[in-house]
Write a protein that holds these residues in place. Sequence first.
Motif, PDB file in Angstrom:
ATOM      1  N   LEU A 199       1.024  -1.234  -0.044  1.00  0.00           N
ATOM      2  CA  LEU A 199       0.018   0.202   0.034  1.00  0.00           C
ATOM      3  C   LEU A 199       1.035   1.065  -0.056  1.00  0.00           C
ATOM      4  O   LEU A 199       0.517   2.157  -0.719  1.00  0.00           O
ATOM      5  CB  LEU A 199      -0.827   0.100   1.213  1.00  0.00           C
ATOM      6  CG  LEU A 199      -1.949  -1.029   1.212  1.00  0.00           C
ATOM      7  CD1 LEU A 199      -2.624  -0.985   2.588  1.00  0.00           C
ATOM      8  CD2 LEU A 199      -3.039  -0.942   0.346  1.00  0.00           C
ATOM      9  N   LYS A 200       1.925   0.989   0.816  1.00  0.00           N
ATOM     10  CA  LYS A 200       2.561   2.432   0.812  1.00  0.00           C
ATOM     11  C   LYS A 200       3.635   2.704  -0.528  1.00  0.00           C
ATOM     12  O   LYS A 200       3.846   3.740  -0.578  1.00  0.00           O
ATOM     13  CB  LYS A 200       3.851   2.374   1.955  1.00  0.00           C
ATOM     14  CG  LYS A 200       3.153   2.396   3.477  1.00  0.00           C
ATOM     15  CD  LYS A 200       4.231   2.497   4.628  1.00  0.00           C
ATOM     16  CE  LYS A 200       3.218   2.971   5.909  1.00  0.00           C
ATOM     17  NZ  LYS A 200       3.146   4.550   6.041  1.00  0.00           N
ATOM     18  N   ALA A 201       3.884   1.511  -1.104  1.00  0.00           N
ATOM     19  CA  ALA A 201       4.495   1.721  -2.246  1.00  0.00           C
ATOM     20  C   ALA A 201       3.494   2.550  -3.353  1.00  0.00           C
ATOM     21  O   ALA A 201       4.233   3.293  -4.185  1.00  0.00           O
ATOM     22  CB  ALA A 201       4.825   0.403  -3.011  1.00  0.00           C
ATOM     23  N   ILE A 202       2.285   2.656  -3.137  1.00  0.00           N
ATOM     24  CA  ILE A 202       1.511   3.325  -3.976  1.00  0.00           C
ATOM     25  C   ILE A 202       1.393   4.763  -3.453  1.00  0.00           C
ATOM     26  O   ILE A 202       1.336   5.486  -4.143  1.00  0.00           O
ATOM     27  CB  ILE A 202       0.218   2.694  -4.318  1.00  0.00           C
ATOM     28  CG1 ILE A 202       0.408   1.482  -5.110  1.00  0.00           C
ATOM     29  CG2 ILE A 202      -0.981   3.582  -4.891  1.00  0.00           C
ATOM     30  CD1 ILE A 202      -0.860   0.592  -5.349  1.00  0.00           C
ATOM     31  N   ASP A 203       1.262   4.698  -2.037  1.00  0.00           N
ATOM     32  CA  ASP A 203       0.838   6.209  -1.430  1.00  0.00           C
ATOM     33  C   ASP A 203       1.632   5.896  -0.061  1.00  0.00           C
ATOM     34  O   ASP A 203       1.204   5.563   0.790  1.00  0.00           O
ATOM     35  CB  ASP A 203      -0.537   6.510  -1.225  1.00  0.00           C
ATOM     36  CG  ASP A 203      -0.654   7.744  -0.769  1.00  0.00           C
ATOM     37  OD1 ASP A 203       0.265   8.372  -0.150  1.00  0.00           O
ATOM     38  OD2 ASP A 203      -1.960   8.595  -1.016  1.00  0.00           O
ATOM     39  N   PRO A 204       2.768   6.590   0.139  1.00  0.00           N
ATOM     40  CA  PRO A 204       3.602   6.568   1.238  1.00  0.00           C
ATOM     41  C   PRO A 204       2.918   7.227   2.606  1.00  0.00           C
ATOM     42  O   PRO A 204       3.342   7.038   3.647  1.00  0.00           O
ATOM     43  CB  PRO A 204       4.720   6.952   0.852  1.00  0.00           C
ATOM     44  CG  PRO A 204       5.081   7.019  -0.532  1.00  0.00           C
ATOM     45  CD  PRO A 204       3.640   7.251  -0.889  1.00  0.00           C
ATOM     46  N   SER A 205       2.188   8.280   2.039  1.00  0.00           N
ATOM     47  CA  SER A 205       1.467   9.091   3.122  1.00  0.00           C
ATOM     48  C   SER A 205       0.264   8.367   3.869  1.00  0.00           C
ATOM     49  O   SER A 205      -0.249   9.081   4.979  1.00  0.00           O
ATOM     50  CB  SER A 205       1.176  10.492   2.582  1.00  0.00           C
ATOM     51  OG  SER A 205      -0.123  10.223   1.620  1.00  0.00           O
ATOM     52  N   LEU A 206      -0.308   7.281   3.303  1.00  0.00           N
ATOM     53  CA  LEU A 206      -1.280   6.632   4.069  1.00  0.00           C
ATOM     54  C   LEU A 206      -0.883   5.352   4.549  1.00  0.00           C
ATOM     55  O   LEU A 206      -0.021   4.626   3.666  1.00  0.00           O
ATOM     56  CB  LEU A 206      -2.389   6.391   2.731  1.00  0.00           C
ATOM     57  CG  LEU A 206      -3.338   7.577   2.366  1.00  0.00           C
ATOM     58  CD1 LEU A 206      -4.268   7.303   1.207  1.00  0.00           C
ATOM     59  CD2 LEU A 206      -3.981   8.167   3.575  1.00  0.00           C
ATOM     60  N   ASP A 207      -1.632   5.037   5.575  1.00  0.00           N
ATOM     61  CA  ASP A 207      -1.287   3.689   6.345  1.00  0.00           C
ATOM     62  C   ASP A 207      -2.653   3.319   6.833  1.00  0.00           C
ATOM     63  O   ASP A 207      -3.340   3.503   7.897  1.00  0.00           O
ATOM     64  CB  ASP A 207      -0.463   4.036   7.568  1.00  0.00           C
ATOM     65  CG  ASP A 207      -0.236   2.455   8.135  1.00  0.00           C
ATOM     66  OD1 ASP A 207      -0.627   1.578   7.606  1.00  0.00           O
ATOM     67  OD2 ASP A 207       0.521   2.409   9.116  1.00  0.00           O
ATOM     68  N   PRO A 208      -3.643   2.881   5.874  1.00  0.00           N
ATOM     69  CA  PRO A 208      -5.042   2.517   6.370  1.00  0.00           C
ATOM     70  C   PRO A 208      -5.091   1.454   7.410  1.00  0.00           C
ATOM     71  O   PRO A 208      -6.177   1.519   8.053  1.00  0.00           O
ATOM     72  CB  PRO A 208      -5.391   2.022   4.964  1.00  0.00           C
ATOM     73  CG  PRO A 208      -4.630   2.633   3.914  1.00  0.00           C
ATOM     74  CD  PRO A 208      -3.295   2.338   4.517  1.00  0.00           C
ATOM     75  N   ILE A 209      -4.184   0.574   7.517  1.00  0.00           N
ATOM     76  CA  ILE A 209      -4.165  -0.432   8.414  1.00  0.00           C
ATOM     77  C   ILE A 209      -3.691   0.032   9.686  1.00  0.00           C
ATOM     78  O   ILE A 209      -2.460   0.451   9.964  1.00  0.00           O
ATOM     79  CB  ILE A 209      -3.692  -1.589   7.874  1.00  0.00           C
ATOM     80  CG1 ILE A 209      -3.984  -2.166   6.821  1.00  0.00           C
ATOM     81  CG2 ILE A 209      -3.676  -2.737   8.962  1.00  0.00           C
ATOM     82  CD1 ILE A 209      -3.398  -3.471   6.032  1.00  0.00           C
ATOM     83  N   ARG A 210      -4.467  -0.266  10.846  1.00  0.00           N
ATOM     84  CA  ARG A 210      -4.281   0.281  12.172  1.00  0.00           C
ATOM     85  C   ARG A 210      -3.854  -1.073  13.057  1.00  0.00           C
ATOM     86  O   ARG A 210      -4.394  -2.312  12.937  1.00  0.00           O
ATOM     87  CB  ARG A 210      -5.342   0.992  12.911  1.00  0.00           C
ATOM     88  CG  ARG A 210      -5.886   2.169  12.126  1.00  0.00           C
ATOM     89  CD  ARG A 210      -7.161   2.630  12.970  1.00  0.00           C
ATOM     90  NE  ARG A 210      -8.036   3.591  12.257  1.00  0.00           N
ATOM     91  CZ  ARG A 210      -9.186   3.831  12.564  1.00  0.00           C
ATOM     92  NH1 ARG A 210      -9.661   3.274  13.709  1.00  0.00           N
ATOM     93  NH2 ARG A 210     -10.149   4.788  11.562  1.00  0.00           N
ATOM     94  N   THR A 211      -2.906  -0.796  13.679  1.00  0.00           N
ATOM     95  CA  THR A 211      -2.432  -1.835  14.728  1.00  0.00           C
ATOM     96  C   THR A 211      -3.275  -1.627  16.096  1.00  0.00           C
ATOM     97  O   THR A 211      -2.853  -0.506  16.700  1.00  0.00           O
ATOM     98  CB  THR A 211      -0.897  -1.997  14.808  1.00  0.00           C
ATOM     99  OG1 THR A 211      -0.382  -2.241  13.473  1.00  0.00           O
ATOM    100  CG2 THR A 211      -0.479  -3.043  15.874  1.00  0.00           C
ATOM    101  N   HIS A 212      -3.807  -2.489  16.701  1.00  0.00           N
ATOM    102  CA  HIS A 212      -4.100  -2.495  18.054  1.00  0.00           C
ATOM    103  C   HIS A 212      -3.343  -3.432  18.910  1.00  0.00           C
ATOM    104  O   HIS A 212      -3.508  -4.629  18.917  1.00  0.00           O
ATOM    105  CB  HIS A 212      -5.555  -2.598  18.189  1.00  0.00           C
ATOM    106  CG  HIS A 212      -6.443  -1.863  17.417  1.00  0.00           C
ATOM    107  ND1 HIS A 212      -7.277  -0.559  17.776  1.00  0.00           N
ATOM    108  CD2 HIS A 212      -6.819  -1.752  16.095  1.00  0.00           C
ATOM    109  CE1 HIS A 212      -7.639  -0.177  16.689  1.00  0.00           C
ATOM    110  NE2 HIS A 212      -7.434  -0.806  15.647  1.00  0.00           N
ATOM    111  N   ARG A 213      -2.267  -2.661  19.585  1.00  0.00           N
ATOM    112  CA  ARG A 213      -1.329  -3.590  20.409  1.00  0.00           C
ATOM    113  C   ARG A 213      -1.938  -4.687  21.273  1.00  0.00           C
ATOM    114  O   ARG A 213      -2.783  -4.107  22.176  1.00  0.00           O
ATOM    115  CB  ARG A 213      -0.380  -2.489  21.022  1.00  0.00           C
ATOM    116  CG  ARG A 213       0.277  -1.791  20.139  1.00  0.00           C
ATOM    117  CD  ARG A 213       1.648  -1.090  20.944  1.00  0.00           C
ATOM    118  NE  ARG A 213       2.291  -0.158  19.679  1.00  0.00           N
ATOM    119  CZ  ARG A 213       3.274  -0.647  18.873  1.00  0.00           C
ATOM    120  NH1 ARG A 213       3.501  -1.902  19.036  1.00  0.00           N
ATOM    121  NH2 ARG A 213       3.839   0.122  18.179  1.00  0.00           N
TER     122      ARG A 213
END
Length: 225
Positions: A199-213
């Motif tokens: 995903l970041k290879a297409i848009d480095p500014s977006l991280d749609p997936i959230r990690t819930h530790r």
Amino acid sequence: MLGDILIVEDEKAIADTIAYALRTEGFEPHRCELGQAALERVAAGGIRLVILDVGLPDLSGFEVCRRLRTVSNVPVIFLTARAEEVDRIVGLEIGADDYVAKPFSPRELVARVRAILRRLEAAPAPAPLFQVDEDALLVRFKGEALDLTRYEFRLLRTLLAAPERVFTRADLMDRVWSEAEETADRTVDTHVKTLRAKLKAIDPSLDPIRTHRGVGYSIGRFPCA
């Protein structure tokens, strides 16, 4: 009511003044005192615009805006005592729609809220961020086809089917790897990592997936087809 407006301001007197001005003009104001609470409130849905103070007790308004922009396109108006040009530029560059310096006119602030919402209503609907083609086992991200493995496709499809829902690793193992003979929780983490990289290879500014530790993963609510 014209819509729900979130006021993120820890000074009660200022928040009350803004809320009164908004309510008088037909809006429904809501208030949060902390940045983290604001992120959670926006994630719950229904907020049309955020009025965001830069100087919050837990997170800076800039950081709140950065995090919002990874999961939401909700309009943001910064409200701050810091009127220097560099602060205005930083605020706008990280995704704010407007910037109002204290002291301010509540009526002018409401006029800016109306102006932003009018522009949004007049603008064409945003293109879907994700497009899922079940038959072709294909997902497009911002119009570009993702080169996904079978399990990466299943993982992303599962997350997109329930935006904002937190899936535990066990949930994802059951849904994505149900027929696999040997699986482990680390399998989920590894696939999330490779999926994020694509995903970041297409848009480095977006991280749609959230990690819930300690729990699992979720994905933000985006236009999706």
